[in-house]
Design a protein around this motif. Structure first.
Motif, PDB file in Angstrom:
ATOM      1  N   LEU A 145     -32.098  -4.866 -40.997  1.00 43.13           N
ATOM      2  CA  LEU A 145     -31.299  -5.750 -39.915  1.00 43.13           C
ATOM      3  C   LEU A 145     -30.003  -5.174 -40.163  1.00 43.13           C
ATOM      4  O   LEU A 145     -29.172  -5.353 -39.168  1.00 43.13           O
ATOM      5  CB  LEU A 145     -31.351  -7.219 -40.250  1.00 43.13           C
ATOM      6  CG  LEU A 145     -32.777  -7.730 -39.732  1.00 43.13           C
ATOM      7  CD1 LEU A 145     -32.821  -9.481 -39.966  1.00 43.13           C
ATOM      8  CD2 LEU A 145     -33.326  -7.377 -38.382  1.00 43.13           C
ATOM      9  N   LYS A 162     -39.959 -11.965 -33.223  1.00 49.02           N
ATOM     10  CA  LYS A 162     -38.888 -12.904 -33.264  1.00 49.02           C
ATOM     11  C   LYS A 162     -38.696 -13.577 -34.236  1.00 49.02           C
ATOM     12  O   LYS A 162     -38.988 -15.003 -34.085  1.00 49.02           O
ATOM     13  CB  LYS A 162     -38.677 -13.737 -31.755  1.00 49.02           C
ATOM     14  CG  LYS A 162     -37.376 -14.369 -31.505  1.00 49.02           C
ATOM     15  CD  LYS A 162     -37.558 -14.904 -30.138  1.00 49.02           C
ATOM     16  CE  LYS A 162     -36.182 -15.808 -29.875  1.00 49.02           C
ATOM     17  NZ  LYS A 162     -36.272 -16.238 -28.590  1.00 49.02           N
ATOM     18  N   TYR A 170     -32.811 -10.385 -28.632  1.00 49.56           N
ATOM     19  CA  TYR A 170     -34.450  -9.788 -28.403  1.00 49.56           C
ATOM     20  C   TYR A 170     -34.632  -9.362 -27.148  1.00 49.56           C
ATOM     21  O   TYR A 170     -34.033  -9.865 -26.249  1.00 49.56           O
ATOM     22  CB  TYR A 170     -35.458 -11.145 -28.757  1.00 49.56           C
ATOM     23  CG  TYR A 170     -35.125 -11.422 -30.363  1.00 49.56           C
ATOM     24  CD1 TYR A 170     -35.745 -11.027 -31.399  1.00 49.56           C
ATOM     25  CD2 TYR A 170     -34.215 -12.526 -30.568  1.00 49.56           C
ATOM     26  CE1 TYR A 170     -35.579 -11.294 -32.629  1.00 49.56           C
ATOM     27  CE2 TYR A 170     -34.145 -12.996 -31.886  1.00 49.56           C
ATOM     28  CZ  TYR A 170     -34.754 -12.302 -32.948  1.00 49.56           C
ATOM     29  OH  TYR A 170     -34.592 -12.917 -34.433  1.00 49.56           O
ATOM     30  N   ILE A 381     -35.839  -5.950 -30.998  1.00 47.89           N
ATOM     31  CA  ILE A 381     -34.658  -6.315 -31.608  1.00 47.89           C
ATOM     32  C   ILE A 381     -33.498  -5.549 -31.152  1.00 47.89           C
ATOM     33  O   ILE A 381     -33.324  -4.370 -31.261  1.00 47.89           O
ATOM     34  CB  ILE A 381     -34.666  -6.296 -33.006  1.00 47.89           C
ATOM     35  CG1 ILE A 381     -35.697  -7.007 -33.685  1.00 47.89           C
ATOM     36  CG2 ILE A 381     -33.225  -6.678 -33.736  1.00 47.89           C
ATOM     37  CD1 ILE A 381     -36.006  -7.170 -35.215  1.00 47.89           C
TER      38      ILE A 381
END
Length: 476
Positions: A145, A162, A170, A381
């Motif tokens: 991330l 999610k 998203y 993402i």
């Protein structure tokens, strides 16, 4: 202000106090293909506007803000790709680390095809990077991330969810997968032992055989011509199976008794013939379970991955999971599922390939229960506040609504694999005949009868030899 609004087409209207007209400032931006940066442009124009559109006291009125079309002019579009079949499969993934570059030729899957479409829509150069993630239990892996948040990656995909909060944006739901219980099935193999077990009503004829022998013995004794009990049993049995005739009847009572016994012998012959015919021509579907409760109460042993088997808070599921044996991953669970005639939990997307690969004579050996344990929704993402967010979401949803995402999903599994799995699943559950045009019993199917006849001949020859030896000893 250009730095803040560079990804939009914005219009401002400013009153000009000198002549009572208004100045229109149109701010646009476009990608510079040399520097791969957005350059802003301002277009100034004077015009008159009706006073009713203005609010008194405001010097600047924003009347429109439209998202500019994204054209990256072949600049880089950096995408992270996780591995999850059938969304993405990556060659030699076990040797890769997060942010290692990927070659598009070393990958396949529905998400790979989707990102190709989106990159082409953006007119971008697609750069793919590996995202390391635990496929069995992905909910705690979030090391990648930071590459999305700091801008190193624009987008991440590969069957993601999610589950990472508001630090990122998203794409919206574009695919779903069910997690289900699956179990093995197979048709019973034919054997003469099972045929005898199937004809479970034979004991009724044996009772009549014994009763007939007793009554015949009583009747003949009453008539003053008692027959040998050995002869009575042998001839009665021979007549029952259609091998010999009955003993001669000398009275009306004996004739009536023999007629009724022969009628019963005909019924036995018909009953056995029907059983043999159906046994050799009709194949019934194997036992199968429609719900998880039926599977739980069956004798199927579950095989589950220890670290992820308690993923739902349900007492029945937890109780069943407690009885499970261990397997290391999806592939190992599939192997043990077949090997031990057991049950396990699979992502629904893995089932068609497993059914097609393990099918026997175009019949599935693995089935699933109808109700689902859980349904997982997949979303890609996107870096938050990125210029791609709105356009990316629109494109993804259009692909989903048009059915392209589903088509690519099935294509990633393999259209022929999906069709073969459907056929195999249908065949195993149908009450099918083994013959296609008419049903006939072949000699190979009746081989057991010939073996029995050979056994009887062998016993007769053995007894014959023994009788000759006994007679010679007595003669000496």
């Amino acid at each position: 202000m250009l730095n803040d609004i560079q990804f939009y087409e914005v219009k401002f209207f400013i009153p000009d106090e000198e002549d009572g007209r208004f100045i229109s400032l149109t701010i646009t931006s476009e990608m510079n293909e040399n520097s791969c940066r957005y350059n802003g442009r301002i277009k100034k124009q004077k015009f008159k506007i009706c006073d009713s559109y203005l609010d008194k006291g405001k010097e600047i009125i924003e009347l429109s803000s439209l998202e500019a079309p994204l054209d990256l002019k072949m600049c880089e579009f950096n995408v992270g790709m996780a591995s999850l079949y059938p969304y993405s499969t990556i060659k030699n993934k076990e040797h890769l680390k997060t942010f290692d570059p990927l070659c598009i030729d070393d990958m396949n899957g529905s998400d790979v095809e989707i990102i190709k479409i989106i990159a082409n829509y953006f007119n971008a150069t697609l750069n793919l990077y590996f995202v390391k993630r635990n496929e069995e239990n992905p909910y705690f892996d979030d090391e990648y991330l930071k590459f999305v948040i700091n801008g190193s990656l624009d987008v991440c995909l590969g069957g993601l969810y999610k589950i990472y909060g508001d630090n990122i944006s998203y794409s919206g739901i574009y695919s779903s997968q069910a997690i289900v219980w699956v179990y093995t099935v197979e048709r019973s193999t034919r054997s003469w032992q099972k045929l005898v077990g199937k004809t479970h009503g034979l004991y009724i004829f044996l009772i009549f055989y014994i009763l007939y022998s007793i009554i015949w013995r009583i009747v003949t004794k009453f008539d003053g011509k008692a027959a040998s009990i050995t002869d009575t049993l042998l001839y009665s049995w021979g007549a029952l199976v259609g091998a010999t005739s009955l003993q001669d009847a000398r009275t009306v009572k004996q004739r009536i008794l023999n007629i009724l016994y022969l009628v019963m012998s005909l019924y036995l012959s018909t009953y056995v013939s029907c059983q043999i015919y159906s046994y050799l021509t009709i194949e019934e579907p194997p036992p199968h379970y429609k719900t998880a409760d039926e599977l739980i109460t069956s004798d199927k042993t579950p095989y589950l991955v220890p670290v992820s088997k308690y993923f739902v808070q349900d007492k029945k599921h937890e109780a069943f999971a407690n009885t499970s044996c261990d397997c290391t991953n999806f592939n190992d669970c599939e192997v043990k599922l077949i090997k031990y005639n057991a049950s396990t939990i699979l992502i629904d997307g893995h089932l068609p390939l497993l059914q097609a690969r393990t099918a026997v004579d175009d019949e599935a050996r693995v089935l699933r229960v109808s109700n689902e344990i859980l349904t997982i929704y997949h979303e890609m993402i996107i870096r938050k506040y990125s210029p791609f967010v709105k356009t990316y979401q629109k494109v993804t949803q259009r692909l989903f609504e048009s059915g392209i995402c589903r088509k690519l999903y099935e294509a990633a599994i393999g259209i022929t694999v999906v069709d073969r799995a459907k056929i195999a699943n249908k065949n195993i559950l149908s009450n099918s005949y083994s013959c296609t045009v008419g049903c006939k019993i072949t000699l190979s199917q009746l081989a057991g009868m010939f073996y029995l006849w050979i056994l009887g001949c062998s016993i007769s020859i053995l007894i014959f030899v023994m009788e000759i030896i006994v007679h010679r000893e007595r003669a000496m």
